[in-house]
Design an enzyme around this catalytic site. Structure first.
Site, PDB file in Angstrom:
ATOM      1  N   TYR A 136      49.949  47.689  64.857  1.00 45.96           N
ATOM      2  CA  TYR A 136      50.338  48.490  63.694  1.00 45.96           C
ATOM      3  C   TYR A 136      51.652  48.039  63.047  1.00 45.96           C
ATOM      4  O   TYR A 136      52.213  48.742  62.232  1.00 45.96           O
ATOM      5  CB  TYR A 136      50.463  49.969  64.093  1.00 45.96           C
ATOM      6  CG  TYR A 136      49.146  50.678  64.276  1.00 45.96           C
ATOM      7  CD1 TYR A 136      47.957  49.969  64.446  1.00 45.96           C
ATOM      8  CD2 TYR A 136      49.074  52.054  64.278  1.00 45.96           C
ATOM      9  CE1 TYR A 136      46.750  50.620  64.626  1.00 45.96           C
ATOM     10  CE2 TYR A 136      47.869  52.715  64.452  1.00 45.96           C
ATOM     11  CZ  TYR A 136      46.716  51.989  64.632  1.00 45.96           C
ATOM     12  OH  TYR A 136      45.528  52.646  64.803  1.00 45.96           O
ATOM     13  N   ASP A 163      46.392  55.830  69.346  1.00 43.70           N
ATOM     14  CA  ASP A 163      45.959  56.505  68.122  1.00 43.70           C
ATOM     15  C   ASP A 163      44.549  57.060  68.315  1.00 43.70           C
ATOM     16  O   ASP A 163      44.260  58.228  68.023  1.00 43.70           O
ATOM     17  CB  ASP A 163      45.995  55.478  66.971  1.00 43.70           C
ATOM     18  CG  ASP A 163      45.842  56.124  65.621  1.00 43.70           C
ATOM     19  OD1 ASP A 163      45.821  57.363  65.548  1.00 43.70           O
ATOM     20  OD2 ASP A 163      45.740  55.378  64.623  1.00 43.70           O
ATOM     21  N   ASP A 221      37.925  50.707  77.164  1.00 42.09           N
ATOM     22  CA  ASP A 221      36.535  51.128  76.906  1.00 42.09           C
ATOM     23  C   ASP A 221      36.024  52.045  78.013  1.00 42.09           C
ATOM     24  O   ASP A 221      35.382  53.071  77.750  1.00 42.09           O
ATOM     25  CB  ASP A 221      35.601  49.931  76.679  1.00 42.09           C
ATOM     26  CG  ASP A 221      35.947  48.731  77.531  1.00 42.09           C
ATOM     27  OD1 ASP A 221      37.066  48.672  78.059  1.00 42.09           O
ATOM     28  OD2 ASP A 221      35.092  47.839  77.687  1.00 42.09           O
ATOM     29  N   LYS A 228      43.741  46.540  77.594  1.00 45.39           N
ATOM     30  CA  LYS A 228      42.578  45.664  77.472  1.00 45.39           C
ATOM     31  C   LYS A 228      43.006  44.269  77.927  1.00 45.39           C
ATOM     32  O   LYS A 228      42.777  43.248  77.255  1.00 45.39           O
ATOM     33  CB  LYS A 228      42.103  45.665  76.002  1.00 45.39           C
ATOM     34  CG  LYS A 228      40.793  44.974  75.743  1.00 45.39           C
ATOM     35  CD  LYS A 228      39.587  45.749  76.235  1.00 45.39           C
ATOM     36  CE  LYS A 228      38.306  44.964  76.025  1.00 45.39           C
ATOM     37  NZ  LYS A 228      37.132  45.608  76.639  1.00 45.39           N
TER      38      LYS A 228
END
Ligand code: NAD
Length: 349
Positions: A123, A234, A210, A175
């Site tokens: 971001y 987020d 995930d 991740k």
């Protein structure tokens, strides 16, 4: 002399829910010197600047702000003042607690605090297109930046939060199996910091994002404090809000080394502005987070119990919670509950 706090009433329903929140804090006996300042559309209309220097100066002085929602025009117009405040004060940790208030749904035992890194990751806005042949937008690139220092401060904040609030587990979501450098660094720092807190009884685990998204809807009661990078935070913070009934009662805190801003997660609700029917609950919960931050946790808990009791009783709640009460009637009921003799016992439990 009370504790100085900047109060930004905000736009739309903001002034009415901040008024309600100030009334509840006053009734609780909190000693706060409010410095009322403008931001957003209200500031643009009155001072021709959506983020006036006087407001920034006030937050620099008080280092703590309670903020109503601010309108951000879509497309053209001024840029988000919320984002600008985050950048100006380097508010690196976004803290979103979520727990069930009205039991009887699918997830009665959810009590999660998500700590989202607020200043780095995908971001940061480093983006560009690459022209190929005639197509100026043939390729788009966005850069994610994770720094050791940025990871350290937010992960440490999550562990400190766990320690101060008697929470037992921190789950770091990442991740790193695919993004071995950026996400790998975040995980590496997490594992290092975890060793400092292990002797204090705080368990550490890491989960791939995930799998985490699925686990949250299958077994959310397994999680306690979660810390993660900007984009994942987020998404997961809204998922967690959904588990406990949506954004209606969700508070949030933006924490930096030199300032902290507390707010409701919801926006200005233009459809309800001026009607006196908005639910002040999320901002009252945000004010409780502010009292925790000011080391007045006992008062914060008393207010939480009064608010939650009022919501569970259900006879003086606003329309979004299935009632017919106005903002003022709801607020009066919370204040009456604050004065109730049973509250001392409930808050002590
Ligand atoms: P919103 O949260 O204002 O409204 C979404 C829905 O939730 C509406 O139906 C609204 O009536 C309802 N709602 C929201 N708060 C409520 C409350 N306290 N009581 C009862 N019902 C409530 O979201 P939006 O419509 O997407 O955004 C409106 C404006 O708010 C936009 O300008 C947006 O930029 C701004 N916004 C500001 C913040 C912030 O300052 N932190 C956050 C989100 C949106």
């Amino acid at each position: 002399m009370g504790i100085p706090v900047t109060l930004i009433p905000g736009d739309g329903i903001g002034p009415s829910i901040t008024d309600a929140t100030v009334r509840v804090l006053e009734a609780s006996g909190a000693s706060i010197d409010w410095d009322v300042q403008l931001a957003g559309l209200a500031a643009l209309m009155q001072l021709h600047d959506p983020m006036p220097e006087a407001t920034l100066e006030s937050i620099r002085r008080t280092r703590v702000a309670l903020k109503g929602p601010l309108e951000t025009p879509i497309g053209e117009g001024y840029r988000s003042v919320n984002v600008a405040l985050r950048k100006t004060f380097d508010l690196y940790a976004n803290v979103r607690p979520a727990h069930v208030v009205v039991r009887g749904g699918r997830f009665d035992k959810v009590d999660i605090v998500l700590v989202r890194e607020n200043t780095e990751g995908l971001y940061i806005g480093i983006e560009h297109f690459i022209k190929v042949g005639d197509d100026p937008k043939a390729v788009a690139e966005s850069t994610a930046v994770i720094t050791r220092a940025g990871s350290e401060r937010v992960i440490r904040y999550a562990f400190e939060y766990a320690r101060l609030h008697d929470r037992r587990k921190v789950t770091l979501v990442h991740k790193a199996n695919i993004l071995k450098f950026s996400q790998g660094l975040f995980l590496e720092v997490g594992r290092q910091i975890a060793t400092e807190y292990e002797p204090q009884g705080i368990v550490f685990e890491d989960k791939i994002v995930d799998a985490m998204a699925m686990n949250l809807v299958l077994r959310p009661e397994q999680y306690d404090v979660i810390v993660t990078t900007n984009l994942f935070g987020d998404i997961l913070s809204d998922e967690i809000s959904g588990l406990v009934g949506g954004l209606g009662l969700a508070p949030g805190a933006n924490i930096g080394a030199h300032a902290a801003i507390f707010e409701a997660v919801h926006g200005t609700a233009p459809d309800l502005a001026g009607k006196g029917v908005a639910n002040p609950g999320a901002l009252i919960f945000a004010a409780c987070m502010m009292l925790d931050h000011l080391r007045d946790g006992a008062r914060a808990n008393r207010i939480r119990v009064a608010l939650e009791t009022t919501i569970r009783e259900g006879t003086h709640v606003t329309r979004d919670l299935g009632g017919t009460a106005s903002t003022d009637e709801f607020t009066d009921a919370v204040i009456a509950e604050l004065g109730s003799p049973a509250l001392g016992l409930a808050a002590a439990r």
